[in-house]
Design a protein around this motif. Structure first.
Motif, PDB file in Angstrom:
ATOM      1  N   ASP A   3      56.180  43.086  33.557  1.00  0.00           N
ATOM      2  CA  ASP A   3      55.291  42.444  32.685  1.00  0.00           C
ATOM      3  C   ASP A   3      53.927  42.038  34.600  1.00  0.00           C
ATOM      4  O   ASP A   3      53.089  41.248  34.159  1.00  0.00           O
ATOM      5  N   GLY A   4      54.023  42.116  35.268  1.00  0.00           N
ATOM      6  CA  GLY A   4      52.922  42.092  36.419  1.00  0.00           C
ATOM      7  C   GLY A   4      53.118  40.071  36.339  1.00  0.00           C
ATOM      8  O   GLY A   4      51.769  40.118  36.966  1.00  0.00           O
ATOM      9  N   LEU A   5      54.000  39.471  36.250  1.00  0.00           N
ATOM     10  CA  LEU A   5      54.320  37.963  36.577  1.00  0.00           C
ATOM     11  C   LEU A   5      55.085  37.564  37.918  1.00  0.00           C
ATOM     12  O   LEU A   5      54.592  36.763  37.817  1.00  0.00           O
ATOM     13  N   THR A   6      55.446  38.392  38.518  1.00  0.00           N
ATOM     14  CA  THR A   6      55.692  37.735  39.791  1.00  0.00           C
ATOM     15  C   THR A   6      55.051  37.780  40.877  1.00  0.00           C
ATOM     16  O   THR A   6      53.802  37.605  40.985  1.00  0.00           O
ATOM     17  N   THR A   7      54.779  36.454  41.916  1.00  0.00           N
ATOM     18  CA  THR A   7      53.995  36.075  42.261  1.00  0.00           C
ATOM     19  C   THR A   7      53.381  37.594  43.320  1.00  0.00           C
ATOM     20  O   THR A   7      52.148  36.956  43.540  1.00  0.00           O
ATOM     21  N   LEU A   8      54.118  37.801  43.881  1.00  0.00           N
ATOM     22  CA  LEU A   8      53.793  38.611  44.652  1.00  0.00           C
ATOM     23  C   LEU A   8      53.264  40.111  44.060  1.00  0.00           C
ATOM     24  O   LEU A   8      51.418  39.822  44.480  1.00  0.00           O
ATOM     25  N   ASN A   9      53.134  40.445  42.740  1.00  0.00           N
ATOM     26  CA  ASN A   9      52.189  41.593  42.209  1.00  0.00           C
ATOM     27  C   ASN A   9      50.642  40.391  41.710  1.00  0.00           C
ATOM     28  O   ASN A   9      49.753  40.836  42.231  1.00  0.00           O
ATOM     29  N   GLN A  10      51.364  39.079  41.649  1.00  0.00           N
ATOM     30  CA  GLN A  10      49.466  38.442  40.721  1.00  0.00           C
ATOM     31  C   GLN A  10      49.053  38.312  42.358  1.00  0.00           C
ATOM     32  O   GLN A  10      47.514  38.082  42.294  1.00  0.00           O
ATOM     33  N   GLY A  11      49.546  38.105  43.800  1.00  0.00           N
ATOM     34  CA  GLY A  11      49.036  37.342  44.955  1.00  0.00           C
ATOM     35  C   GLY A  11      48.115  38.767  45.362  1.00  0.00           C
ATOM     36  O   GLY A  11      46.945  39.281  45.699  1.00  0.00           O
ATOM     37  N   LEU A  12      48.929  40.222  45.057  1.00  0.00           N
ATOM     38  CA  LEU A  12      47.890  41.596  45.796  1.00  0.00           C
ATOM     39  C   LEU A  12      47.006  41.038  44.324  1.00  0.00           C
ATOM     40  O   LEU A  12      45.577  42.413  45.101  1.00  0.00           O
ATOM     41  N   ILE A  13      47.055  41.613  43.482  1.00  0.00           N
ATOM     42  CA  ILE A  13      45.490  41.574  42.298  1.00  0.00           C
ATOM     43  C   ILE A  13      44.526  40.569  43.189  1.00  0.00           C
ATOM     44  O   ILE A  13      43.499  41.180  43.050  1.00  0.00           O
ATOM     45  N   GLN A  14      44.692  39.324  42.443  1.00  0.00           N
ATOM     46  CA  GLN A  14      43.490  37.964  43.767  1.00  0.00           C
ATOM     47  C   GLN A  14      43.310  38.734  45.197  1.00  0.00           C
ATOM     48  O   GLN A  14      41.958  38.687  44.867  1.00  0.00           O
ATOM     49  N   GLN A  15      43.603  40.131  45.906  1.00  0.00           N
ATOM     50  CA  GLN A  15      43.241  40.208  46.619  1.00  0.00           C
ATOM     51  C   GLN A  15      42.749  41.908  46.813  1.00  0.00           C
ATOM     52  O   GLN A  15      42.284  42.862  47.884  1.00  0.00           O
ATOM     53  N   GLY A  16      42.922  41.352  45.454  1.00  0.00           N
ATOM     54  CA  GLY A  16      41.735  43.533  45.288  1.00  0.00           C
ATOM     55  C   GLY A  16      42.892  44.532  45.336  1.00  0.00           C
ATOM     56  O   GLY A  16      41.821  45.724  45.739  1.00  0.00           O
ATOM     57  N   ARG A  17      44.291  44.228  45.462  1.00  0.00           N
ATOM     58  CA  ARG A  17      44.699  45.310  46.236  1.00  0.00           C
ATOM     59  C   ARG A  17      46.089  45.964  44.988  1.00  0.00           C
ATOM     60  O   ARG A  17      47.133  46.065  44.601  1.00  0.00           O
ATOM     61  N   GLU A  31      48.589  48.390  44.374  1.00  0.00           N
ATOM     62  CA  GLU A  31      49.970  48.013  45.122  1.00  0.00           C
ATOM     63  C   GLU A  31      50.504  47.732  44.722  1.00  0.00           C
ATOM     64  O   GLU A  31      52.092  46.628  44.703  1.00  0.00           O
ATOM     65  N   ALA A  32      50.728  47.001  43.630  1.00  0.00           N
ATOM     66  CA  ALA A  32      50.390  45.822  42.344  1.00  0.00           C
ATOM     67  C   ALA A  32      51.073  46.371  41.153  1.00  0.00           C
ATOM     68  O   ALA A  32      50.864  47.335  40.478  1.00  0.00           O
ATOM     69  N   ILE A  33      51.632  45.649  40.244  1.00  0.00           N
ATOM     70  CA  ILE A  33      52.302  46.068  38.499  1.00  0.00           C
ATOM     71  C   ILE A  33      50.825  45.031  37.705  1.00  0.00           C
ATOM     72  O   ILE A  33      51.267  43.799  38.316  1.00  0.00           O
ATOM     73  N   CYS A  34      50.402  45.499  36.865  1.00  0.00           N
ATOM     74  CA  CYS A  34      49.345  44.441  37.228  1.00  0.00           C
ATOM     75  C   CYS A  34      49.777  44.099  35.689  1.00  0.00           C
ATOM     76  O   CYS A  34      50.235  45.376  34.874  1.00  0.00           O
ATOM     77  N   PRO A  35      49.366  43.503  34.933  1.00  0.00           N
ATOM     78  CA  PRO A  35      50.056  42.372  33.646  1.00  0.00           C
ATOM     79  C   PRO A  35      49.303  43.484  32.310  1.00  0.00           C
ATOM     80  O   PRO A  35      47.939  43.907  33.028  1.00  0.00           O
ATOM     81  N   ALA A  36      49.751  43.636  31.591  1.00  0.00           N
ATOM     82  CA  ALA A  36      49.401  44.889  30.450  1.00  0.00           C
ATOM     83  C   ALA A  36      48.315  44.462  29.720  1.00  0.00           C
ATOM     84  O   ALA A  36      47.644  45.377  29.507  1.00  0.00           O
ATOM     85  N   THR A  37      48.493  43.483  29.022  1.00  0.00           N
ATOM     86  CA  THR A  37      47.321  42.955  28.661  1.00  0.00           C
ATOM     87  C   THR A  37      46.014  43.260  29.158  1.00  0.00           C
ATOM     88  O   THR A  37      45.255  43.180  28.323  1.00  0.00           O
ATOM     89  N   ALA A  62      40.480  37.755  37.734  1.00  0.00           N
ATOM     90  CA  ALA A  62      40.218  38.694  39.181  1.00  0.00           C
ATOM     91  C   ALA A  62      40.595  40.246  38.836  1.00  0.00           C
ATOM     92  O   ALA A  62      39.255  40.747  39.566  1.00  0.00           O
ATOM     93  N   MET A  63      40.426  40.817  37.687  1.00  0.00           N
ATOM     94  CA  MET A  63      40.526  41.800  37.792  1.00  0.00           C
ATOM     95  C   MET A  63      39.098  43.219  37.749  1.00  0.00           C
ATOM     96  O   MET A  63      38.717  43.401  37.843  1.00  0.00           O
ATOM     97  N   LEU A  64      38.713  41.775  36.645  1.00  0.00           N
ATOM     98  CA  LEU A  64      37.437  41.728  36.350  1.00  0.00           C
ATOM     99  C   LEU A  64      36.225  41.659  37.871  1.00  0.00           C
ATOM    100  O   LEU A  64      35.550  42.907  38.260  1.00  0.00           O
ATOM    101  N   ILE A  65      36.875  40.729  38.611  1.00  0.00           N
ATOM    102  CA  ILE A  65      35.668  40.650  40.003  1.00  0.00           C
ATOM    103  C   ILE A  65      36.462  41.698  40.894  1.00  0.00           C
ATOM    104  O   ILE A  65      35.448  42.377  41.661  1.00  0.00           O
ATOM    105  N   ASN A  66      37.682  42.322  41.041  1.00  0.00           N
ATOM    106  CA  ASN A  66      37.862  43.380  41.565  1.00  0.00           C
ATOM    107  C   ASN A  66      36.600  44.736  40.988  1.00  0.00           C
ATOM    108  O   ASN A  66      36.875  45.454  41.701  1.00  0.00           O
ATOM    109  N   ARG A  67      36.874  44.472  39.626  1.00  0.00           N
ATOM    110  CA  ARG A  67      35.323  45.673  39.522  1.00  0.00           C
ATOM    111  C   ARG A  67      34.142  45.281  39.460  1.00  0.00           C
ATOM    112  O   ARG A  67      33.223  45.786  38.349  1.00  0.00           O
TER     113      ARG A  67
END
Length: 280
Positions: free
Chosen positions: A117-131, A134-140, A174-179
């Motif tokens: 589901d991409g909800l752990t702190t590490l996965n959420q943090g990697l998304i925020q860092q634009g990485r 390396e992350a599992i991103c939430p599906a929705t 965050a994912m939109l900012i990454n784009r």
């Protein structure tokens, strides 16, 4: 214009099927463990639907019914056992869990590389860092972006995210900012929602409040990506009032839009989990 999900779903399923077949040819059966700690009828129905979808894709889905006789310690022990079980490649905890169980504590224990589901702190943090690679991103949020990109690119566009929840709104922003989108975040308490979203081309809705977006606050140029889910008069509806559809440039229907793509992406996430775990 209604934004159709079929082509995206078909493409994702084809990729997943090919990946599953490749793993099986190497003697590995992709497997998700789904933990159900509720007797909510809607959750149980959703789980049955996912089991059927998984079977159609050749994925094993093991459903663990975590009964009311089991406590938080047993819940955490189950997660640790799932982390250690090499035959389990992805773990999902269906929400909501029943009262007395701490879902956030469980997420802090779950192996991020099995976090479908991409909800752990590490996965959420990697998304925020634009990485995101390396992350599992939430599906929705992924589904929202895939559907939006069928209309046009997001780089440089002004977009609004209406909703600030941890599973959709926050990671989506965050994912939109990454784009390279220019992002405005609004929510159900935003003063003058119409003025807030007026300059934006894409409006992503994820509040679960039926009719929050309606003819009085949307405009001709808006592209509405509706990730809201609620029941009204025993019907599944989104945040966007479909009666206002003629007043916007494009929109995703509920049901049949974001949710349909989300369901397919969950299984693509499983294959990414396997790659991060070292499976080729």
């Amino acid at each position: 214009m209604k934004i159709e999900a079929k082509d995206i779903v078909d493409a994702i399923k084809a990729e997943v099927t090919a990946g599953v077949e490749a793993h099986k040819a190497r003697g590995v059966e992709p497997t998700i463990r789904v933990i159900v700690a509720t007797d909510d009828a809607a959750v149980l129905s959703y789980v049955r639907s996912k089991v059927k979808q998984a079977g159609n894709l050749g994925i094993a889905m093991e459903v663990v019914e975590f009964g009311p006789d089991k406590d938080q310690a047993a819940f955490e022990a189950l997660i640790r056992a799932s982390n250690d079980d090499a035959s389990i490649h992805g773990v999902m905890v269906e929400l909501p869990v029943r009262d007395g169980l701490d879902h956030d504590r469980v997420l802090s224990i779950l192996d991020p590389k099995k976090d479908v589901d991409g909800l752990t702190t590490l996965n959420q943090g990697l998304i925020q860092q634009g990485r995101e690679a390396e992350a599992i991103c939430p599906a929705t949020p992924q589904a929202c972006i895939r559907l939006a990109e069928t209309v046009g690119g997001l780089s440089g566009e002004r977009v609004a995210v209406v909703g600030r929840g941890p599973t959709v709104g926050k990671p989506l922003a965050a994912m939109l900012i990454n784009r390279s989108a220019t992002v405005t975040v609004a929510h159900s308490r935003t003063t003058d929602l119409a003025a807030t979203i007026a300059p934006c081309r894409f409006v992503f809705a994820a509040t679960g409040r039926p009719g929050l977006l309606h003819a009085g606050n949307v405009a001709d140029g808006h592209v509405i990506l509706d990730a809201g889910i609620a029941y009204k008069d025993d019907k599944l509806v989104g945040d966007f009032d479909a009666e206002a559809a003629e007043g916007v440039a494009a929109y995703t229907p509920v049901p049949g839009g974001v949710g349909r793509v989300t369901s397919a992406i969950i299984f693509a996430n499983l294959l990414k989990c396997m790659r991060l775990q070292g499976h080729p």
